[in-house]
Design a protein around this motif. Sequence first.
Motif, PDB file in Angstrom:
ATOM      1  N   ALA A   1      52.862  35.121  43.541  1.00  0.00           N
ATOM      2  CA  ALA A   1      54.102  35.306  44.294  1.00  0.00           C
ATOM      3  C   ALA A   1      53.825  35.806  45.709  1.00  0.00           C
ATOM      4  O   ALA A   1      54.597  35.536  46.638  1.00  0.00           O
ATOM      5  N   ALA A   2      52.713  36.519  45.876  1.00  0.00           N
ATOM      6  CA  ALA A   2      52.363  37.079  47.183  1.00  0.00           C
ATOM      7  C   ALA A   2      51.519  36.134  48.029  1.00  0.00           C
ATOM      8  O   ALA A   2      51.303  36.391  49.216  1.00  0.00           O
ATOM      9  N   TYR A   3      51.059  35.044  47.455  1.00  0.00           N
ATOM     10  CA  TYR A   3      50.062  34.192  48.097  1.00  0.00           C
ATOM     11  C   TYR A   3      50.475  33.726  49.490  1.00  0.00           C
ATOM     12  O   TYR A   3      49.715  33.861  50.462  1.00  0.00           O
ATOM     13  N   ASP A   4      51.656  33.157  49.627  1.00  0.00           N
ATOM     14  CA  ASP A   4      52.072  32.612  50.923  1.00  0.00           C
ATOM     15  C   ASP A   4      52.126  33.696  51.995  1.00  0.00           C
ATOM     16  O   ASP A   4      51.713  33.479  53.146  1.00  0.00           O
ATOM     17  N   HIS A   5      52.670  34.881  51.636  1.00  0.00           N
ATOM     18  CA  HIS A   5      52.699  35.993  52.582  1.00  0.00           C
ATOM     19  C   HIS A   5      51.296  36.346  53.047  1.00  0.00           C
ATOM     20  O   HIS A   5      51.031  36.476  54.243  1.00  0.00           O
ATOM     21  N   LEU A   6      50.399  36.534  52.102  1.00  0.00           N
ATOM     22  CA  LEU A   6      49.060  37.003  52.427  1.00  0.00           C
ATOM     23  C   LEU A   6      48.252  35.959  53.173  1.00  0.00           C
ATOM     24  O   LEU A   6      47.407  36.297  54.014  1.00  0.00           O
ATOM     25  N   ARG A   7      48.487  34.687  52.884  1.00  0.00           N
ATOM     26  CA  ARG A   7      47.783  33.629  53.608  1.00  0.00           C
ATOM     27  C   ARG A   7      48.196  33.636  55.081  1.00  0.00           C
ATOM     28  O   ARG A   7      47.369  33.459  55.976  1.00  0.00           O
ATOM     29  N   ARG A   8      49.485  33.863  55.325  1.00  0.00           N
ATOM     30  CA  ARG A   8      49.959  33.883  56.712  1.00  0.00           C
ATOM     31  C   ARG A   8      49.381  35.056  57.502  1.00  0.00           C
ATOM     32  O   ARG A   8      49.116  34.933  58.702  1.00  0.00           O
ATOM     33  N   THR A   9      49.211  36.203  56.838  1.00  0.00           N
ATOM     34  CA  THR A   9      48.757  37.407  57.533  1.00  0.00           C
ATOM     35  C   THR A   9      47.254  37.632  57.408  1.00  0.00           C
ATOM     36  O   THR A   9      46.745  38.639  57.918  1.00  0.00           O
ATOM     37  N   GLN A  10      46.538  36.683  56.739  1.00  0.00           N
ATOM     38  CA  GLN A  10      45.100  36.887  56.481  1.00  0.00           C
ATOM     39  C   GLN A  10      44.900  38.239  55.786  1.00  0.00           C
ATOM     40  O   GLN A  10      44.078  39.062  56.180  1.00  0.00           O
ATOM     41  N   GLY A  11      45.686  38.426  54.715  1.00  0.00           N
ATOM     42  CA  GLY A  11      45.736  39.724  54.056  1.00  0.00           C
ATOM     43  C   GLY A  11      44.704  39.918  52.968  1.00  0.00           C
ATOM     44  O   GLY A  11      43.725  39.176  52.854  1.00  0.00           O
ATOM     45  N   SER A  12      44.946  40.943  52.163  1.00  0.00           N
ATOM     46  CA  SER A  12      43.988  41.255  51.099  1.00  0.00           C
ATOM     47  C   SER A  12      44.702  41.747  49.853  1.00  0.00           C
ATOM     48  O   SER A  12      45.806  42.303  49.923  1.00  0.00           O
ATOM     49  N   ILE A  13      44.024  41.544  48.726  1.00  0.00           N
ATOM     50  CA  ILE A  13      44.502  42.012  47.423  1.00  0.00           C
ATOM     51  C   ILE A  13      43.489  43.003  46.876  1.00  0.00           C
ATOM     52  O   ILE A  13      42.275  42.749  46.927  1.00  0.00           O
ATOM     53  N   VAL A  14      43.985  44.119  46.371  1.00  0.00           N
ATOM     54  CA  VAL A  14      43.136  45.084  45.673  1.00  0.00           C
ATOM     55  C   VAL A  14      43.629  45.189  44.239  1.00  0.00           C
ATOM     56  O   VAL A  14      44.769  45.596  43.989  1.00  0.00           O
ATOM     57  N   MET A  15      42.791  44.773  43.304  1.00  0.00           N
ATOM     58  CA  MET A  15      43.093  44.924  41.886  1.00  0.00           C
ATOM     59  C   MET A  15      42.616  46.304  41.431  1.00  0.00           C
ATOM     60  O   MET A  15      41.493  46.720  41.776  1.00  0.00           O
ATOM     61  N   ILE A  16      43.434  47.000  40.659  1.00  0.00           N
ATOM     62  CA  ILE A  16      43.013  48.278  40.101  1.00  0.00           C
ATOM     63  C   ILE A  16      42.504  48.028  38.688  1.00  0.00           C
ATOM     64  O   ILE A  16      43.280  47.853  37.741  1.00  0.00           O
ATOM     65  N   GLY A  17      41.183  47.949  38.582  1.00  0.00           N
ATOM     66  CA  GLY A  17      40.539  47.711  37.302  1.00  0.00           C
ATOM     67  C   GLY A  17      40.190  49.016  36.604  1.00  0.00           C
ATOM     68  O   GLY A  17      40.699  50.090  36.952  1.00  0.00           O
ATOM     69  N   SER A  18      39.303  48.931  35.639  1.00  0.00           N
ATOM     70  CA  SER A  18      38.957  50.112  34.844  1.00  0.00           C
ATOM     71  C   SER A  18      37.561  49.960  34.270  1.00  0.00           C
ATOM     72  O   SER A  18      37.114  48.849  33.952  1.00  0.00           O
ATOM     73  N   VAL A  19      36.896  51.109  34.109  1.00  0.00           N
ATOM     74  CA  VAL A  19      35.604  51.097  33.423  1.00  0.00           C
ATOM     75  C   VAL A  19      35.757  50.598  31.988  1.00  0.00           C
ATOM     76  O   VAL A  19      34.784  50.155  31.380  1.00  0.00           O
ATOM     77  N   SER A  20      36.975  50.649  31.466  1.00  0.00           N
ATOM     78  CA  SER A  20      37.224  50.136  30.110  1.00  0.00           C
ATOM     79  C   SER A  20      36.914  48.650  30.005  1.00  0.00           C
ATOM     80  O   SER A  20      36.666  48.150  28.906  1.00  0.00           O
ATOM     81  N   GLY A  21      36.929  47.950  31.126  1.00  0.00           N
ATOM     82  CA  GLY A  21      36.639  46.529  31.121  1.00  0.00           C
ATOM     83  C   GLY A  21      35.162  46.206  31.018  1.00  0.00           C
ATOM     84  O   GLY A  21      34.799  45.047  30.821  1.00  0.00           O
ATOM     85  N   GLY A  22      34.313  47.225  31.134  1.00  0.00           N
ATOM     86  CA  GLY A  22      32.881  46.984  31.104  1.00  0.00           C
ATOM     87  C   GLY A  22      32.151  47.691  29.995  1.00  0.00           C
ATOM     88  O   GLY A  22      30.914  47.685  29.950  1.00  0.00           O
ATOM     89  N   ARG A  23      32.883  48.312  29.071  1.00  0.00           N
ATOM     90  CA  ARG A  23      32.263  49.002  27.936  1.00  0.00           C
ATOM     91  C   ARG A  23      33.208  48.935  26.751  1.00  0.00           C
ATOM     92  O   ARG A  23      34.380  48.578  26.913  1.00  0.00           O
ATOM     93  N   PRO A  24      32.726  49.251  25.550  1.00  0.00           N
ATOM     94  CA  PRO A  24      33.651  49.285  24.408  1.00  0.00           C
ATOM     95  C   PRO A  24      34.781  50.274  24.660  1.00  0.00           C
ATOM     96  O   PRO A  24      34.568  51.338  25.238  1.00  0.00           O
TER      97      PRO A  24
END
Length: 246
Positions: free
Chosen positions: A110-133
């Motif tokens: 949904a944000a793609y067109d906005h960010l493409r126009r502004t040469q923007g950036s996305i920051v995903m908030i991940g977790s160490v839970s994604g890399g260990r049991p």
Amino acid sequence: MELDGKVAVVTGGTRGVGAGIARALVRAGAQVVLCARRAPEVPRPGTEFVPLDVRDPEAVRRVFADLPRMDVLVNNAGGAPHRLLTAADAERHARVVELNLVAPLTVSLAAYDHLRRTQGSIVMIGSVSGGRPSPGTAAYGAAKAGLESLARSMAVEWAPDIRVNTLVVGMVRTELSHLHYGDPDGITAVSRTVPLGRLAEPSDIGAATVFLASDAAAYISGASLLVHGGGERPAFLDAATANKEL
């Protein structure tokens, strides 16, 4: 690492880690739009609140279409209760995946067109839970692993117009810490397991977000930045009888 004149959208930005991120973005000069199901209990200076359930694709598309501009998207909304795999059916676990993986994809599209126009950036908030049991939060850990992979693919598909990175976050002290770690003694004991000797503060995650969103990170895309205080001490070191000085 200034964001003067930039417009940043933070999902789940009204409390906890999201609130810390929002405060840091405001201090860096950004205008911040907070998207969450519930408004903050106290209005936050420098921010605008927009009610939104990120699991509702139509509502997401409607809200983002109405935004006049966007330079930064922070996909922070997420979380999961402690629930063993056998304590619920697959459909309930799937809702955790929906919130933590499918919803960030919906929001990013949904944000793609906005960010493409502004040469923007996305920051995903991940977790160490994604890399260990992650016993007790297995669906959450699987979703966060998928989120990190999704971010790397986005970084390639959407280059050079949009940068996409992930913050891989460890344990954070928030108003809900007691639900995960127990009373103050429990929180203190858990803090001792972190090499830096403390849990992260929301401001730590906010500072890292500002860095990735700023021109200081202009050549960083597809990266996963560990914000976990040094990680976890390997359990075998405490069990071993040799090299006890480690």
